[in-house]
Write an enzyme that holds these catalytic residues in place. Structure first.
Site, PDB file in Angstrom:
ATOM      1  N   THR A  72     -33.383 -34.554  -4.182  1.00  0.00           N
ATOM      2  CA  THR A  72     -34.625 -34.750  -3.423  1.00  0.00           C
ATOM      3  C   THR A  72     -35.722 -35.048  -4.433  1.00  0.00           C
ATOM      4  OG1 THR A  72     -33.902 -33.156  -1.769  1.00  0.00           O
ATOM      5  CG2 THR A  72     -36.245 -33.725  -1.779  1.00  0.00           C
ATOM      6  N   LYS A 113     -36.000 -37.190   4.377  1.00  0.00           N
ATOM      7  CA  LYS A 113     -35.803 -35.831   3.859  1.00  0.00           C
ATOM      8  C   LYS A 113     -37.144 -35.080   3.804  1.00  0.00           C
ATOM      9  CE  LYS A 113     -34.272 -32.293   1.416  1.00  0.00           C
ATOM     10  NZ  LYS A 113     -33.252 -31.320   1.682  1.00  0.00           N
ATOM     11  N   LYS A 162     -41.528 -27.735  -4.541  1.00  0.00           N
ATOM     12  CA  LYS A 162     -41.350 -29.066  -5.161  1.00  0.00           C
ATOM     13  C   LYS A 162     -41.363 -30.131  -4.060  1.00  0.00           C
ATOM     14  CE  LYS A 162     -37.299 -30.513  -5.494  1.00  0.00           C
ATOM     15  NZ  LYS A 162     -36.085 -31.304  -5.441  1.00  0.00           N
TER      16      LYS A 162
HETATM   17  P1  NAP Z   1     -29.295 -26.780  -9.485  1.00  0.00           P
HETATM   18  O1  NAP Z   1     -28.179 -25.870  -9.134  1.00  0.00           O
HETATM   19  O2  NAP Z   1     -30.455 -26.245 -10.266  1.00  0.00           O
HETATM   20  O3  NAP Z   1     -28.651 -28.046 -10.262  1.00  0.00           O
HETATM   21  C1  NAP Z   1     -29.448 -29.015 -10.873  1.00  0.00           C
HETATM   22  C2  NAP Z   1     -28.563 -29.940 -11.688  1.00  0.00           C
HETATM   23  O4  NAP Z   1     -29.383 -30.915 -12.341  1.00  0.00           O
HETATM   24  C3  NAP Z   1     -27.788 -29.233 -12.799  1.00  0.00           C
HETATM   25  O5  NAP Z   1     -26.546 -29.850 -12.943  1.00  0.00           O
HETATM   26  C4  NAP Z   1     -28.669 -29.473 -14.023  1.00  0.00           C
HETATM   27  O6  NAP Z   1     -27.995 -29.414 -15.248  1.00  0.00           O
HETATM   28  C5  NAP Z   1     -29.112 -30.890 -13.745  1.00  0.00           C
HETATM   29  N1  NAP Z   1     -30.328 -31.284 -14.444  1.00  0.00           N
HETATM   30  C6  NAP Z   1     -31.600 -30.864 -14.173  1.00  0.00           C
HETATM   31  N2  NAP Z   1     -32.480 -31.461 -15.000  1.00  0.00           N
HETATM   32  C7  NAP Z   1     -31.752 -32.265 -15.809  1.00  0.00           C
HETATM   33  C8  NAP Z   1     -32.074 -33.159 -16.854  1.00  0.00           C
HETATM   34  N3  NAP Z   1     -33.354 -33.327 -17.232  1.00  0.00           N
HETATM   35  N4  NAP Z   1     -31.076 -33.817 -17.473  1.00  0.00           N
HETATM   36  C9  NAP Z   1     -29.797 -33.653 -17.080  1.00  0.00           C
HETATM   37  N5  NAP Z   1     -29.412 -32.834 -16.097  1.00  0.00           N
HETATM   38  C10 NAP Z   1     -30.380 -32.143 -15.461  1.00  0.00           C
HETATM   39  O7  NAP Z   1     -29.957 -27.439  -8.167  1.00  0.00           O
HETATM   40  P2  NAP Z   1     -29.259 -27.735  -6.755  1.00  0.00           P
HETATM   41  O8  NAP Z   1     -29.539 -26.604  -5.827  1.00  0.00           O
HETATM   42  O9  NAP Z   1     -27.878 -28.210  -6.962  1.00  0.00           O
HETATM   43  O10 NAP Z   1     -30.224 -28.939  -6.242  1.00  0.00           O
HETATM   44  C11 NAP Z   1     -30.045 -30.274  -6.660  1.00  0.00           C
HETATM   45  C12 NAP Z   1     -30.940 -31.174  -5.793  1.00  0.00           C
HETATM   46  O11 NAP Z   1     -30.559 -31.032  -4.409  1.00  0.00           O
HETATM   47  C13 NAP Z   1     -32.436 -30.841  -5.856  1.00  0.00           C
HETATM   48  O12 NAP Z   1     -33.185 -32.019  -5.819  1.00  0.00           O
HETATM   49  C14 NAP Z   1     -32.652 -30.009  -4.574  1.00  0.00           C
HETATM   50  O13 NAP Z   1     -33.990 -30.097  -4.116  1.00  0.00           O
HETATM   51  C15 NAP Z   1     -31.691 -30.677  -3.624  1.00  0.00           C
HETATM   52  N6  NAP Z   1     -31.218 -29.834  -2.513  1.00  0.00           N
HETATM   53  C16 NAP Z   1     -30.865 -28.537  -2.732  1.00  0.00           C
HETATM   54  C17 NAP Z   1     -30.430 -27.759  -1.663  1.00  0.00           C
HETATM   55  C18 NAP Z   1     -30.011 -26.307  -1.853  1.00  0.00           C
HETATM   56  O14 NAP Z   1     -29.896 -25.585  -0.846  1.00  0.00           O
HETATM   57  N7  NAP Z   1     -29.767 -25.852  -3.067  1.00  0.00           N
HETATM   58  C19 NAP Z   1     -30.359 -28.298  -0.367  1.00  0.00           C
HETATM   59  C20 NAP Z   1     -30.695 -29.644  -0.187  1.00  0.00           C
HETATM   60  C21 NAP Z   1     -31.133 -30.401  -1.270  1.00  0.00           C
HETATM   61  P3  NAP Z   1     -27.742 -27.978 -15.957  1.00  0.00           P
HETATM   62  O15 NAP Z   1     -26.504 -27.416 -15.305  1.00  0.00           O
HETATM   63  O16 NAP Z   1     -27.558 -28.308 -17.385  1.00  0.00           O
HETATM   64  O17 NAP Z   1     -28.982 -27.149 -15.700  1.00  0.00           O
END
Ligand code: NAP
Length: 301
Positions: free
Chosen positions: A101, A176, A244
């Site tokens: 997102t 979204k 965010k």
């Molecule tokens: P998360 O668990 O924090 O995972 C984030 C991922 O991005 C990790 O693999 C992280 O790597 C990587 N990353 C972040 N910054 C980076 C960078 N500068 N360079 C390379 N890799 C980077 O987050 P998530 O919950 O999976 O969410 C991911 C996306 O989906 C977000 O945009 C969120 O808003 C969206 N989303 C989340 C949910 C939910 O319920 N969680 C629902 C719908 C949508 P590392 O492992 O090295 O940190």
């Protein structure tokens, strides 16, 4: 299990959402190449047959469809367009699908950069949380070139139950952001109804039961209402992440000259939740902010 006739897919960003989503693509028989900044998170998929690459450029060089699932706008920009990024390795005719997102404007900029390489970007953010990611039941909202979307659709179908093409580049992110307006403003109503019930001497559980069968029913009320009553503030979806997303809504709405007073208000109320240390709690902790405003003591329901 990998079927060589299936499109090779790359997946970058194996966090809470990305890891189970990538697992569904592997189960679907696609040759899969993965990359994650923290390498240890690739181990489980590697054990199941995924190839691990050291850079996003290498992932792109091995794939026809490259999926990114990263935290925020600058992260996607860096991984797609930075040094050793996806664009540095991508082959003509490939499609990048960004499922994070992030800002609709950034998706349009990256789509332009990719078109210059005879590729395209589909923005395809999701709703449904970690449970939807694990079960392959996400709602996926897609924007971008229609043909590129159709090429990616069979892979999206492995991760989602509802896949909607919303229009040109950025439209998936706009849908979204509408989703985030709806969940946040609805949750504010749920919190206020609970405060009103408690202050007026009505049992909040009875209130939820009574109104859930009528026109006020919502996912926020039936799923988060009981957690608020039970004082369960563990995250399904974290306050920091919704903030965010609401920032993205307010930036985008300023550029579109739209006025969203309720969204601006709920963004400020979530800021109060963050100031009280609830940033990593679930969004239902918005209720605590409202309770404090009405003099309700913590833990007294
Ligand atoms: P998360 O668990 O924090 O995972 C984030 C991922 O991005 C990790 O693999 C992280 O790597 C990587 N990353 C972040 N910054 C980076 C960078 N500068 N360079 C390379 N890799 C980077 O987050 P998530 O919950 O999976 O969410 C991911 C996306 O989906 C977000 O945009 C969120 O808003 C969206 N989303 C989340 C949910 C939910 O319920 N969680 C629902 C719908 C949508 P590392 O492992 O090295 O940190």
């Amino acid at each position: 299990m990998t079927q060589p006739d299936k499109t090779p897919v790359g997946f970058i960003g194996l966090g809470i959402m990305g890891r189970p989503m990538a697992g569904h693509i592997l189960e679907g028989g696609h040759p899969l190449t993965v990359h994650n900044r923290t390498v240890s998170k690739t181990a489980e998929l590697a054990a199941r047959g995924a190839v691990v690459s050291g850079t996003p450029a290498e992932v792109a060089a091995r794939s026809k469809i490259v999926i990114t699932m990263l935290s925020d706008t600058p992260d996607v920009e860096q991984v797609v367009a930075g040094p050793q990024g996806v664009i540095a390795g991508i082959r003509p005719g490939s499609v990048v699908v960004d499922m994070s997102t992030i800002s609709p404007k950034m998706e349009r900029l990256l789509d332009e950069r990719l078109r210059a390489r005879d590729c395209a970007l589909v923005d395809a953010p999701v709703s449904g949380g970690d449970v939807g990611a694990r079960n392959g039941t996400l709602a996926i909202m897609a924007g971008g070139d229609r043909q590129a979307f159709e090429r990616a659709r069979p892979v999206l179908e492995l991760m989602g139950r509802s896949i909607t093409y919303c229009g040109p580049s950025g439209s998936g992110q706009l849908a979204k952001l509408c989703n985030q307006i709806l969940i946040s403003v609805t949750l504010l109503g749920v919190g206020e109804a609970l405060v009103f019930a408690r202050k007026s001497g009505l049992d909040p559980e009875v209130m939820i039961q009574a109104v859930s069968a009528g026109a006020a029913q919502s996912w926020q009320l039936t799923n988060l209402g009981p957690r608020i009553i039970e004082r369960d503030f563990a995250p399904g979806f974290m306050v920091d992440l919704v903030q965010k997303d609401l920032r993205l809504v307010l930036e985008t709405c300023a550029a579109a000259a739209a006025a969203l007073p309720a969204t601006a208000l709920v963004h400020q109320l979530f800021a109060s939740a963050q100031a009280h240390g609830s940033g990593r709690e679930g969004t239902q902790s918005l209720a605590r902010v409202l309770e404090r405003m009405s003099g309700l003591e913590e833990g007294v329901v």
